[in-house]
Motif scaffolding. Structure first.
Motif, PDB file in Angstrom:
ATOM      1  N   ILE A  16      24.822 -36.993   3.257  1.00 47.41           N
ATOM      2  CA  ILE A  16      25.159 -37.909   3.831  1.00 47.41           C
ATOM      3  C   ILE A  16      23.714 -38.527   4.061  1.00 47.41           C
ATOM      4  N   ASP A  17      23.642 -40.251   3.799  1.00 49.93           N
ATOM      5  CA  ASP A  17      22.397 -40.592   4.327  1.00 49.93           C
ATOM      6  C   ASP A  17      20.924 -40.191   4.213  1.00 49.93           C
ATOM      7  N   THR A  18      21.189 -39.594   3.112  1.00 49.98           N
ATOM      8  CA  THR A  18      19.719 -38.896   3.205  1.00 49.98           C
ATOM      9  C   THR A  18      18.925 -39.515   1.058  1.00 49.98           C
ATOM     10  N   PRO A  19      17.825 -39.936   0.848  1.00 50.51           N
ATOM     11  CA  PRO A  19      17.256 -40.149   0.171  1.00 50.51           C
ATOM     12  C   PRO A  19      17.622 -38.973  -1.075  1.00 50.51           C
ATOM     13  N   VAL A  55      30.114 -35.273  -7.994  1.00 48.56           N
ATOM     14  CA  VAL A  55      29.094 -35.957  -6.995  1.00 48.56           C
ATOM     15  C   VAL A  55      29.836 -35.844  -5.583  1.00 48.56           C
ATOM     16  N   VAL A  56      29.243 -34.778  -5.172  1.00 42.88           N
ATOM     17  CA  VAL A  56      29.955 -34.866  -3.339  1.00 42.88           C
ATOM     18  C   VAL A  56      29.350 -34.862  -2.584  1.00 42.88           C
ATOM     19  N   ILE A  57      29.902 -36.025  -1.871  1.00 38.55           N
ATOM     20  CA  ILE A  57      28.751 -36.398   0.017  1.00 38.55           C
ATOM     21  C   ILE A  57      29.132 -35.501   0.977  1.00 38.55           C
ATOM     22  N   MET A  58      28.133 -35.162   1.274  1.00 36.76           N
ATOM     23  CA  MET A  58      29.037 -34.430   2.543  1.00 36.76           C
ATOM     24  C   MET A  58      28.256 -34.487   4.156  1.00 36.76           C
ATOM     25  N   PRO A  59      28.718 -34.523   4.970  1.00 34.98           N
ATOM     26  CA  PRO A  59      27.754 -34.469   6.154  1.00 34.98           C
ATOM     27  C   PRO A  59      26.560 -33.850   5.796  1.00 34.98           C
ATOM     28  N   GLU A  60      25.918 -33.829   6.860  1.00 33.68           N
ATOM     29  CA  GLU A  60      24.416 -32.850   6.498  1.00 33.68           C
ATOM     30  C   GLU A  60      24.971 -32.250   6.758  1.00 33.68           C
ATOM     31  N   PHE A  87      13.555 -40.600 -14.952  1.00 40.41           N
ATOM     32  CA  PHE A  87      14.232 -39.642 -13.218  1.00 40.41           C
ATOM     33  C   PHE A  87      15.622 -41.334 -12.021  1.00 40.41           C
ATOM     34  N   ALA A  88      16.026 -40.645 -11.418  1.00 34.23           N
ATOM     35  CA  ALA A  88      16.537 -41.686 -10.788  1.00 34.23           C
ATOM     36  C   ALA A  88      16.750 -41.362  -9.678  1.00 34.23           C
ATOM     37  N   TRP A  89      16.269 -42.340  -8.484  1.00 29.56           N
ATOM     38  CA  TRP A  89      17.047 -41.981  -6.340  1.00 29.56           C
ATOM     39  C   TRP A  89      17.894 -42.563  -6.485  1.00 29.56           C
ATOM     40  N   PHE A  90      18.541 -42.727  -5.245  1.00 30.62           N
ATOM     41  CA  PHE A  90      19.211 -43.110  -4.796  1.00 30.62           C
ATOM     42  C   PHE A  90      20.145 -42.973  -2.922  1.00 30.62           C
ATOM     43  N   ASP A  91      20.577 -43.468  -2.339  1.00 29.56           N
ATOM     44  CA  ASP A  91      20.572 -42.731  -0.750  1.00 29.56           C
ATOM     45  C   ASP A  91      21.908 -42.928  -0.686  1.00 29.56           C
ATOM     46  N   PRO A  92      22.899 -41.378  -1.316  1.00 28.44           N
ATOM     47  CA  PRO A  92      24.358 -42.277  -0.692  1.00 28.44           C
ATOM     48  C   PRO A  92      24.573 -42.780   0.906  1.00 28.44           C
ATOM     49  N   THR A  93      25.646 -43.676   1.180  1.00 23.38           N
ATOM     50  CA  THR A  93      25.756 -44.038   2.579  1.00 23.38           C
ATOM     51  C   THR A  93      27.572 -43.609   2.852  1.00 23.38           C
ATOM     52  N   ALA A  94      27.911 -42.964   1.652  1.00 30.41           N
ATOM     53  CA  ALA A  94      29.171 -43.179   1.644  1.00 30.41           C
ATOM     54  C   ALA A  94      29.830 -41.433   1.451  1.00 30.41           C
ATOM     55  N   LEU A  95      30.545 -40.794   2.779  1.00 29.30           N
ATOM     56  CA  LEU A  95      31.313 -39.685   1.527  1.00 29.30           C
ATOM     57  C   LEU A  95      32.503 -39.354   0.811  1.00 29.30           C
ATOM     58  N   GLY A  96      32.471 -38.641  -0.004  1.00 26.33           N
ATOM     59  CA  GLY A  96      33.065 -38.794  -0.722  1.00 26.33           C
ATOM     60  C   GLY A  96      33.296 -37.664  -2.173  1.00 26.33           C
ATOM     61  N   THR A  97      33.955 -37.610  -3.280  1.00 30.18           N
ATOM     62  CA  THR A  97      33.925 -36.857  -5.175  1.00 30.18           C
ATOM     63  C   THR A  97      33.748 -38.531  -5.817  1.00 30.18           C
ATOM     64  N   TYR A  98      32.286 -38.581  -5.839  1.00 33.18           N
ATOM     65  CA  TYR A  98      32.205 -39.397  -7.287  1.00 33.18           C
ATOM     66  C   TYR A  98      31.351 -38.819  -8.700  1.00 33.18           C
ATOM     67  N   ASP A  99      32.067 -39.702  -9.063  1.00 29.75           N
ATOM     68  CA  ASP A  99      32.502 -39.172 -11.575  1.00 29.75           C
ATOM     69  C   ASP A  99      30.628 -39.633 -11.440  1.00 29.75           C
ATOM     70  N   LEU A 100      29.916 -38.299 -12.035  1.00 31.10           N
ATOM     71  CA  LEU A 100      28.660 -38.965 -13.204  1.00 31.10           C
ATOM     72  C   LEU A 100      29.085 -38.203 -14.590  1.00 31.10           C
ATOM     73  N   LEU A 101      29.733 -39.610 -15.128  1.00 28.51           N
ATOM     74  CA  LEU A 101      29.431 -39.426 -16.823  1.00 28.51           C
ATOM     75  C   LEU A 101      27.752 -39.404 -17.160  1.00 28.51           C
ATOM     76  N   PRO A 147      28.635 -44.737 -11.805  1.00 26.23           N
ATOM     77  CA  PRO A 147      29.111 -45.780 -11.557  1.00 26.23           C
ATOM     78  C   PRO A 147      29.118 -46.445 -10.149  1.00 26.23           C
ATOM     79  N   ALA A 148      29.717 -45.498  -9.121  1.00 26.17           N
ATOM     80  CA  ALA A 148      30.396 -45.804  -7.901  1.00 26.17           C
ATOM     81  C   ALA A 148      28.558 -45.881  -7.154  1.00 26.17           C
TER      82      ALA A 148
END
Length: 212
Positions: A120-123, A185-190, A155-169, A140-141
């Motif tokens: 989380i919170d990592t570009p 896509v699983v966003i985890m504590p560091e 390429f694509a870049w993003f910086d996830p700011t919320a924990l959770g599991t999201y869909d990659l389609l 989508p999320a």
């Protein structure tokens, strides 16, 4: 779409709301004007129509103001697009490979996974590659969507700011298994990500949509 998933998501949402609001304003204004003219200049009210010779001030107004508003939409869209193409320094790099009909993710230490696990919170910069046909990298999320074209780097870049599991389609039709080309896509504590990242795992089974 969860507006807290990435900072880019919120930025894109603001542009979307701005464009929709302006479009709704134009729609309401044009519709109201049309109704007014239909009623005001109907045959019953004006049995003898009058010639209109024009009004320079009015014509300039309805030309300049809409032009400025549409240019503002272009400006906000362009600046957000530039933001989406400028990857922050120090971003984690992940090689994303699409194939019929699965995704795989290779990390800087050589680890390969069928899930995109990130702290989380990592570009994060995802370098996109296709082994066969055109695919679409779509989360989508996160408001992230990029083409994955054989022989072309993207390429694509993003910086996830919320924990959770999201869909990659996959957003581009790529054959009979297209609907099953889904990954997590699983966003985890560091600290949990570091533990997973540095752990050797046995080879995982086939991903979503992969034929045996």
């Amino acid at each position: 779409m969860n507006p807290a998933s990435t900072t880019l998501t919120e930025s894109v949402s603001h542009v979307f709301i701005y464009i929709v609001a302006l479009s709704a304003l134009f729609l309401a204004g044009i519709t109201a004007t049309m109704i007014y003219f239909v009623v005001r200049y109907s045959r019953s009210r004006n049995p003898r129509p009058k010639d209109i010779h024009g009004n320079v001030a009015l014509e300039a107004t309805w030309t300049i103001i809409p032009t400025l508003l549409f240019l503002s939409m272009f400006y906000f869209g362009w600046t957000r697009w530039e933001q989406m193409r400028e990857v922050p320094r120090g971003a984690m790099q992940v090689e994303v490979t699409g194939r019929q009909w699965s995704w795989s993710f290779k990390y800087p230490n050589g680890k390969v996974s069928n899930e995109l696990r990130l702290p989380i919170d990592t570009p994060v910069r995802c370098d996109l590659h296709s082994l066969d046909v055109i695919h679409g990298f779509f989360i989508p999320a996160f408001g992230v969507k990029e083409d994955v074209v054989p022989g072309k780097h993207n390429f694509a870049w993003f910086d996830p700011t919320a924990l959770g599991t999201y869909d990659l389609l996959c957003s581009s039709y790529c054959g009979q298994g297209h609907p099953l080309m889904i990954a997590n896509v699983v966003i985890m504590p560091e600290e949990k990500f570091e533990e997973w990242y540095n752990t050797q795992e046995a080879a995982s089974g086939p991903a979503h949509g992969e034929l045996l």
